[in-house]
Design a protein around this motif. Structure first.
Motif, PDB file in Angstrom:
ATOM      1  N   ILE A  98       0.942  -0.916   0.068  1.00 24.26           N
ATOM      2  CA  ILE A  98       0.056   0.097  -0.063  1.00 24.26           C
ATOM      3  C   ILE A  98       0.867   1.111   0.341  1.00 24.26           C
ATOM      4  O   ILE A  98       1.787   1.721   1.129  1.00 24.26           O
ATOM      5  CB  ILE A  98      -1.109   0.190   1.288  1.00 24.26           C
ATOM      6  N   PRO A  99       1.064   2.067  -1.021  1.00 25.79           N
ATOM      7  CA  PRO A  99       1.464   3.098  -1.194  1.00 25.79           C
ATOM      8  C   PRO A  99       1.042   4.238   0.359  1.00 25.79           C
ATOM      9  O   PRO A  99      -0.548   3.958   0.150  1.00 25.79           O
ATOM     10  CB  PRO A  99       1.876   3.574  -2.296  1.00 25.79           C
ATOM     11  N   LEU A 100       2.132   4.519   0.523  1.00 27.43           N
ATOM     12  CA  LEU A 100       1.840   5.423   1.386  1.00 27.43           C
ATOM     13  C   LEU A 100       1.072   7.339   1.120  1.00 27.43           C
ATOM     14  O   LEU A 100       2.415   7.428   0.088  1.00 27.43           O
ATOM     15  CB  LEU A 100       2.259   6.387   2.608  1.00 27.43           C
ATOM     16  N   PRO A 101       1.140   8.133   1.496  1.00 32.33           N
ATOM     17  CA  PRO A 101       1.027   9.734   0.414  1.00 32.33           C
ATOM     18  C   PRO A 101       2.776  10.069   0.173  1.00 32.33           C
ATOM     19  O   PRO A 101       3.619  10.050   1.216  1.00 32.33           O
ATOM     20  CB  PRO A 101       0.139  10.482   1.622  1.00 32.33           C
ATOM     21  N   GLU A 102       3.139  10.829  -0.677  1.00 36.15           N
ATOM     22  CA  GLU A 102       3.937  11.439  -0.866  1.00 36.15           C
ATOM     23  C   GLU A 102       4.074  12.855  -0.332  1.00 36.15           C
ATOM     24  O   GLU A 102       2.745  13.407  -0.602  1.00 36.15           O
ATOM     25  CB  GLU A 102       3.892  11.518  -2.703  1.00 36.15           C
TER      26      GLU A 102
END
Length: 411
Positions: free
Chosen positions: A163-167
């Protein structure tokens, strides 16, 4: 032998008994020591504890370990060739976890080589199943290449999720998880590495990563363990968010009188590595072994599996900004309920948690944690058939009415 297959930015590497999956888009630089705060414990309060022998049967051992790309705590990470993956592997073996989450594992690095492959090969007799996900592409000095999170498992990996987290202004990180079958019980184990820094951009990004994690995993009624290097201390404002979402801090559940510091490894002053469990899991043990093979100490926890289907759950925090404590209520399909309550602040108030029917206000289970005892309190009972169940958490003191009460309906 390791075989590689490139697919875009993803790397898939398969051992005869281990699979490494690379991908994602985030970073894992070693962080500076957190700023000392007035509440920070002394070194004497942070002595490590070696884990007891792993329990058998319905207990799962999980650990989290930032390996600092294999560089021992007394080595210079600005000098190439100082990493010692044999020492890292020995430290991992000593933890003897069933599933372990690693952070700061470097891949395609000019100084450190292909660490996921080396570790998987070194540890394949104990951990035949492994998966790696890239968090970042580094271009700092000799630290070129990729770095990320790795999960090692004694059990077959049935599913995998990244799950990518916010950039943010710094880098983009990720939450990497696997599902394993432990004697018929499906358990998800995640690991992550939040952004460092106590300047405003660092704080904002780390808090955004925490919010995204909670949103992605929800209240996690089924057995889930979330681990990692959070780069946050227990009194930072993001930590109560996890309890409010229903998660149980494994260390705090058993050791509130012990700081449990994990960083830096040689003279620890802060607990910044965490293991959170979904409320259906009971915390059987938690330890911070004294190991010199990284700038972090590991956190090792033993979790007792529920052995029955989960119904509903909720978590509620107590006091200003949720810093005084929390309660957690879980119901099960067989009509039983488990209530856990923790007082986490010496403010003169105890914390009381109550399960009740919101239609009639009839209480069916209650428990009080009186003032920062050594561990959280829990009790079990029966749900007397209400279609809806709610949890109320209040601060209490003799001679005063309950205050700062918060409620939430179970879902």
């Amino acid at each position: 032998m390791l075989h590689r297959k490139r697919a875009g930015r993803h790397l898939v590497a398969a051992l005869a008994t281990a699979a490494l999956l690379a991908g994602g888009s985030v970073t894992a630089h070693s962080q500076p020591a957190p700023e000392a705060a007035p509440e920070a414990p002394g070194v004497d309060d942070c002595d490590g504890k070696d884990p007891a022998p792993a329990a058998a049967g319905d207990t799962l051992r999980v650990s989290t370990y930032n390996i600092h790309f294999g560089i021992p705590v007394d080595a210079d990470d600005a000098v190439p060739g100082t990493d010692d993956l044999d020492g890292t592997a020995a430290a991992i073996r000593a933890q003897n976890a069933d599933v372990i989450g690693l952070q700061e594992v470097h891949h395609k690095d000019a100084w450190h080589g292909d660490q996921p492959t080396v570790l998987a090969e070194n540890l394949k007799d104990l951990y035949p199943y492994a998966t790696y996900r890239t968090n970042s592409e580094n271009n700092t000095g000799g630290h070129t290449g990729e770095a990320g999170n790795m999960l090692l498992s004694k059990f077959p990996i049935e599913q995998e999720k990244h799950i990518p987290l916010p950039e943010g202004e710094h880098v983009r990180r990720g939450l990497h998880g696997v599902q394993v079958d432990v004697g018929g019980t499906k358990v998800w184990v995640y690991t992550t590495h939040y952004s460092a820094g106590y300047d405003e951009p660092g704080l904002a990004q780390r808090e955004g990563e925490a919010r995204a994690t909670i949103e992605a995993l929800g209240s996690a009624k089924e057995p889930v363990v979330m681990t990692g290097d959070f780069n946050a201390r227990p009194y930072d404002r993001l930590i109560p968010w996890f309890a409010d979402a229903g998660w149980v801090d494994a260390w705090t559940a058993l050791h509130r009188g012990d700081a449990g510091c994990t960083f830096p490894a040689d003279t620890p002053i802060a607990r910044i590595d965490y293991a959170y469990a979904s409320p259906s899991l009971d915390i059987a043990a938690a330890a911070v072994p004294q190991q010199p093979d990284s700038d972090h100490r590991a956190l090792v926890v033993d979790l007792k599996l529920p052995g029955k289907a989960v119904g509903k759950s909720a978590g509620v925090v107590a006091g200003a900004e949720g810093q005084s404590g929390n309660g957690n209520l879980t119901t099960f399909a067989d009509g039983t309920a488990k209530l856990r309550v923790c007082d986490t602040k010496a403010d003169g108030y105890a914390v009381r948690a109550t399960g009740y029917d919101p239609a009639t206000n009839a209480e069916f289970i209650t428990r009080t944690d009186p003032q920062m005892a050594d561990s959280c309190y829990s009790t079990t009972g029966s749900v007397a058939g209400p279609d809806s169940v709610a949890l109320r958490v209040c601060l209490i003191k003799s001679g005063e009415p309950p205050r700062d009460c918060r409620t939430e309906q179970l879902s």
